[in-house]
Design a protein around this motif. Structure first.
Motif, short mmCIF file in Angstrom:
data_model
loop_
_atom_site.label_atom_id
_atom_site.label_comp_id
_atom_site.label_asym_id
_atom_site.label_seq_id
_atom_site.Cartn_x
_atom_site.Cartn_y
_atom_site.Cartn_z
N ILE A 97 0.87 -1.17 0.00
CA ILE A 97 0.00 0.00 0.00
C ILE A 97 0.91 1.23 0.00
CG2 ILE A 97 -1.83 1.26 1.18
CD1 ILE A 97 -2.71 -1.35 2.47
N PRO A 98 1.11 1.85 -1.17
CA PRO A 98 2.00 3.02 -1.22
C PRO A 98 1.34 4.23 -0.58
CG PRO A 98 1.01 2.65 -3.36
CD PRO A 98 0.55 1.51 -2.49
N ASP A 99 2.15 5.08 0.00
CA ASP A 99 1.65 6.33 0.63
C ASP A 99 0.52 6.06 1.60
OD1 ASP A 99 3.44 7.84 -0.96
OD2 ASP A 99 2.03 7.73 -2.64
N ALA A 100 0.67 4.98 2.38
CA ALA A 100 -0.33 4.69 3.40
C ALA A 100 -0.37 5.83 4.42
CB ALA A 100 -0.02 3.36 4.09
N HIS A 101 0.78 6.41 4.69
CA HIS A 101 0.87 7.58 5.56
C HIS A 101 1.92 8.52 4.97
CE1 HIS A 101 -1.75 6.30 8.90
NE2 HIS A 101 -1.37 5.08 8.55
N ALA A 102 1.80 9.78 5.34
CA ALA A 102 2.68 10.79 4.75
C ALA A 102 4.13 10.58 5.16
CB ALA A 102 2.21 12.19 5.17
N GLU A 103 4.34 10.07 6.38
CA GLU A 103 5.71 9.88 6.85
C GLU A 103 5.93 8.42 7.23
OE1 GLU A 103 6.31 12.75 9.92
OE2 GLU A 103 5.83 14.45 8.63
N THR A 104 6.01 8.12 8.52
CA THR A 104 6.28 6.75 8.98
C THR A 104 5.00 6.06 9.41
OG1 THR A 104 8.49 7.41 9.74
CG2 THR A 104 7.58 5.38 10.65
N VAL A 105 4.86 4.79 9.04
CA VAL A 105 3.79 3.95 9.57
C VAL A 105 4.26 3.45 10.93
CG1 VAL A 105 2.34 1.92 9.23
CG2 VAL A 105 3.10 3.26 7.25
N THR A 106 3.61 3.88 11.99
CA THR A 106 4.09 3.60 13.35
C THR A 106 3.38 2.43 14.02
OG1 THR A 106 2.58 5.32 14.13
CG2 THR A 106 4.88 5.95 13.77
N SER A 107 2.23 2.01 13.50
CA SER A 107 1.51 0.87 14.10
C SER A 107 0.57 0.27 13.07
CB SER A 107 0.73 1.30 15.35
OG SER A 107 -0.15 2.37 15.05
N VAL A 108 0.38 -1.04 13.17
CA VAL A 108 -0.58 -1.74 12.31
C VAL A 108 -1.34 -2.77 13.15
CG1 VAL A 108 0.65 -1.45 10.13
CG2 VAL A 108 1.18 -3.42 11.58
N ALA A 109 -2.57 -3.01 12.75
CA ALA A 109 -3.40 -4.05 13.37
C ALA A 109 -4.31 -4.61 12.30
CB ALA A 109 -4.20 -3.50 14.54
N ILE A 110 -4.74 -5.84 12.48
CA ILE A 110 -5.60 -6.49 11.51
C ILE A 110 -7.00 -6.63 12.09
CG2 ILE A 110 -6.04 -8.65 10.27
CD1 ILE A 110 -3.07 -8.91 9.87
N CYS A 111 -7.97 -6.22 11.30
CA CYS A 111 -9.38 -6.28 11.67
C CYS A 111 -10.05 -7.33 10.78
CB CYS A 111 -10.01 -4.91 11.48
SG CYS A 111 -11.69 -4.77 12.06
N ASP A 112 -10.89 -8.15 11.34
CA ASP A 112 -11.58 -9.22 10.61
C ASP A 112 -10.65 -10.42 10.40
OD1 ASP A 112 -13.66 -7.32 10.31
OD2 ASP A 112 -12.73 -6.61 8.45
N ASN A 113 -11.25 -11.49 9.93
CA ASN A 113 -10.51 -12.70 9.59
C ASN A 113 -10.17 -12.66 8.11
OD1 ASN A 113 -9.71 -15.42 8.99
ND2 ASN A 113 -10.71 -16.07 10.88
N ASP A 114 -8.88 -12.84 7.81
CA ASP A 114 -8.47 -12.71 6.41
C ASP A 114 -8.86 -13.91 5.55
OD1 ASP A 114 -6.61 -14.13 7.99
OD2 ASP A 114 -5.12 -13.98 6.42
N SER A 115 -9.56 -14.89 6.13
CA SER A 115 -10.05 -16.00 5.32
C SER A 115 -11.22 -15.55 4.45
CB SER A 115 -10.48 -17.16 6.21
OG SER A 115 -11.53 -16.78 7.08
N GLN A 116 -11.85 -14.45 4.82
CA GLN A 116 -12.96 -13.92 4.03
C GLN A 116 -12.54 -12.58 3.43
OE1 GLN A 116 -16.28 -13.62 6.67
NE2 GLN A 116 -16.48 -15.81 6.98
N SER A 117 -12.79 -12.43 2.15
CA SER A 117 -12.43 -11.21 1.45
C SER A 117 -13.66 -10.32 1.28
CB SER A 117 -11.83 -11.55 0.09
OG SER A 117 -11.40 -10.42 -0.59
N PRO A 118 -13.54 -8.98 1.50
CA PRO A 118 -12.32 -8.28 1.92
C PRO A 118 -12.14 -8.30 3.44
CG PRO A 118 -14.05 -6.70 1.53
CD PRO A 118 -14.64 -8.05 1.20
#
Length: 672
Positions: free
Chosen positions: A447-468
């Protein structure tokens, strides 16, 4: 009421001295950038090396180790005496502040290793020597191990000779007009030292009757080099100097004894040869090795490009003996059996035969600060760490690196693993979110340009077995963003801007309807992940570093720069309890699946296991040499994994729950 409880709790914690000690299962870490610091003991059964501000003594076969703690900053040089009686180590320090040299009892360190004592600095401490400013560049033991010479860094640049038994500085002198980088004693004389540095080599004579140091410059002719390493042959006839330009210079080191100023020098040290071949990126290590069959002295050379080779007495390369390792060679040590251990600037350790065959990687670790740790859901056998330039996946059982994902010249600031284990999601300091396949390390999406500077934290929401499925990210500019991830593309769903500082931590509740973000601006905000609006917020005069939900999601706990752990009500955001977490900034929290115990870590270099309901530490772990960046409980609750600012990873055995409960009962029963 809250203030009164806080003062009572601080008093209670301060009176509790008998917490359980967390047992270290194993350690991954090595400060490979320190030149010449990886040393075999004379018996060949132990290896000594620096790790941050610690000196590590490790038994080669049993892998047991002890940490010599006593330095206040990173170790800059380390040597073992030829008789195996002492270890000496120097350190870096702040500009204008004296840097310590510590002498350790090696025999006592061995006993500590055998008896299982981990933090052995106090038992092994012999004496502390203070003279040099800012940095101890190098040091060395005399041939009879009665004396120690130390060399100051750029701010000091002094050569000092010490008497080890008394700890007294016998004599000293400025080492040169420019910076001096290395020093070595002659093998058969206690009154001669050789030094090398910027455009200068000197042979020093010590007159112990005065006492006095007298230097004689080596005649180099028109040759100008920066000399960074020295080795003296067994006959004390020649010295071999490695240079930053990639050649090895051979010097005849004989000189006159100290005489009156009017007497002419009839014998002066002189350059007698130079290697024809130049080694890429400079020569970092030279070691004189005697050929047992011919009796000749060959020179073992370790270069900045990772190549290792021999030079014969004519200073020509022995083409039949070559090896290559990953990273610039910074240390080569020989054991009595003739085997080599090699350390590199990328913090790798190798073993090989004396003929440079049979090279084997025995340890790899991060060469920079580790920023985050993540376990895959329900998998205690694997752990993921993120650092400067790479992400690594480790086998927890055998403590070995399984996979390395490299992104040069960037820093991975945070990482997590999707619930099904299909993606390793990471945030980087170029503002991008990168996801990789955990099995191969190949890129899954960016994901380019997710943030203007540094990505400082990430978390996953939902189960990735189902898209999206969704990724939640926080940036250094204070935005919280939610991303939809499908098999074909990634799209921005919402961008939430209420924080005024970096978002340091994001946690999602069990049903993925809410998340909480903790920021450096002193606020924590609970977000609705269906309407993408703020539900509630709470504030404190601190830089929030970490936040976790209690498993029943009725409360949250936070930690930050105010040294405190705070309990918050999930409904109205009111502070319920404040616990004094440590003596320095708190960095990370994690909680077990039942919510009975949680762990904390911070800049005080301690990892603590706390009883949630009583807010009392039940166990404390001491093993890191600096700030601890992250701590995680394994999914089965059997281990704690912590990572530090020096690239070290420590695996701790989590005490059985009944022992922790008994300790809490003992503490609370004694303070009713």
């Amino acid at each position: 009421l809250l203030d009164s409880y806080c003062h009572y709790h601080i008093a209670l914690v301060n009176t509790v001295m008998s917490t359980l000690d967390l047992k270290i299962n194993s350690v991954i870490g090595f400060s490979g950038q320190v030149m010449g610091a990886l040393n075999y003991s004379p018996c060949g059964q132990y290896v000594v090396y620096p790790l941050g501000s610690f000196c590590v003594v490790k038994h080669v076969k049993s892998q047991r180790e002890a940490f010599l703690d006593g330095h206040t900053n990173s170790v800059s040089c380390l040597k073992v005496s030829s008789d195996g009686a002492y270890i000496a180590s120097g350190q870096t320090n702040f500009v204008g502040v004296k840097a310590d040299v510590i002498v350790w009892d090696f025999a006592e360190a061995k006993r500590c290793v055998q008896s299982g004592v981990v933090m052995a600095g106090e038992q092994c401490f012999v004496r502390r020597l203070k003279q040099h400013l800012s940095l101890v560049q190098d040091l060395g033991f005399s041939c009879n191990n009665d004396y120690l010479c130390t060399l100051g860094g750029q701010d000091d640049n002094a050569l000092v000779v010490w008497h080890i038994d008394s700890g007294e500085a016998l004599c000293g002198s400025p080492a040169g007009a420019d910076s001096t980088l290395c020093c070595a004693w002659l093998n058969g004389r206690n009154d001669r030292i050789v030094t090398g540095g910027y455009y200068s080599c000197k042979v020093w004579q010590i007159d112990y009757s005065l006492p006095k140091l007298s230097a004689m410059e080596v005649k180099m002719g028109a040759l100008r080099r920066v000399f960074g390493s020295i080795s003296i042959d067994s006959n004390d006839q020649f010295g071999y100097f490695g240079t930053q330009t990639g050649d090895v210079v051979k010097v005849k080191i004989a000189r006159n004894d100290i005489s009156s100023p009017n007497d002419p020098d009839t014998t002066r040290p002189t350059m007698v040869g130079c290697s024809k071949e130049r080694f890429p990126k400079g020569v970092n290590v030279v070691r004189c090795v005697q050929n047992k069959s011919t009796g000749n002295t060959n020179v073992l050379v370790g270069a900045g490009d990772g190549s290792i080779t021999y030079l014969n007495p004519a200073m020509n390369v022995v083409k039949s003996c070559k090896a290559n390792v990953t990273g610039a060679v910074t240390s080569i040590s020989l054991n009595p059996a003739g085997d080599l251990v090699v350390g590199t600037a990328l913090c790798n350790k190798y073993t090989m035969k004396a003929d440079l065959t049979g090279s084997e990687l025995i340890m790899s670790c991060h060469c920079g600060p580790i920023n985050d740790i993540a376990f895959p859901d329900g998998c205690p056998d694997l752990v993921v760490t993120s650092s400067t330039g790479d992400i690594r996946i480790w086998n927890v059982r055998v403590r070995q690196e399984l996979l390395r994902i490299q992104v040069p010249n960037l820093t991975c600031t945070c990482c997590t693993v999707s619930p099904t284990g299909s993606a390793l999601v990471s945030g980087w300091n170029d503002g991008r979110i990168r996801a990789f396949f955990p099995e191969t390390g190949r890129m899954k999406f960016v994901i380019p340009d997710a943030h203007a500077e540094t990505v400082t934290s990430v978390a996953i929401c939902d189960n990735d077995s189902q898209s999206p499925w969704r990724i939640i990210s926080g940036g250094s500019e204070g935005k919280v963003r939610i991303w939809n991830v499908s098999s074909s593309h990634q799209s921005l769903v919402a961008s939430l801007k209420e924080h005024r500082g970096p978002v340091n931590c994001i946690k999602v509740n069990k049903d993925s309807t809410q998340c909480i973000s903790a920021s450096s601006d002193g606020s924590c905000i609970v977000w609705d992940l269906e309407r993408y609006v703020r539900i509630t917020a709470f504030f404190d005069a601190t830089i929030f570093k970490s936040v976790v939900y209690h498993p029943d999601e009725s409360q949250m706990i936070t930690c930050g720069s105010n040294h405190k752990i705070t309990y918050w009500d999930a409904v109205d955001g009111q502070a319920i309890r404040v616990v004094e977490g440590g003596d320095d900034i708190m960095r990370n929290l994690d909680i077990d699946s039942e919510g009975e115990f949680f762990i904390s870590c911070g800049h005080d270099a301690l990892v603590k296991v706390w009883h949630y309901d009583d807010g009392i530490p039940a166990a404390v772990g001491r093993g890191h040499s600096g700030a601890i960046a992250a701590a995680k409980l394994s999914p089965d609750g059997s281990q704690i994994v912590t990572c530090g600012e020096h690239g070290d990873i420590i695996f701790w055995d989590m005490p059985p729950l009944h022992q922790l409960r008994d300790k809490i009962d003992e503490v609370m029963g004694g303070h009713k």
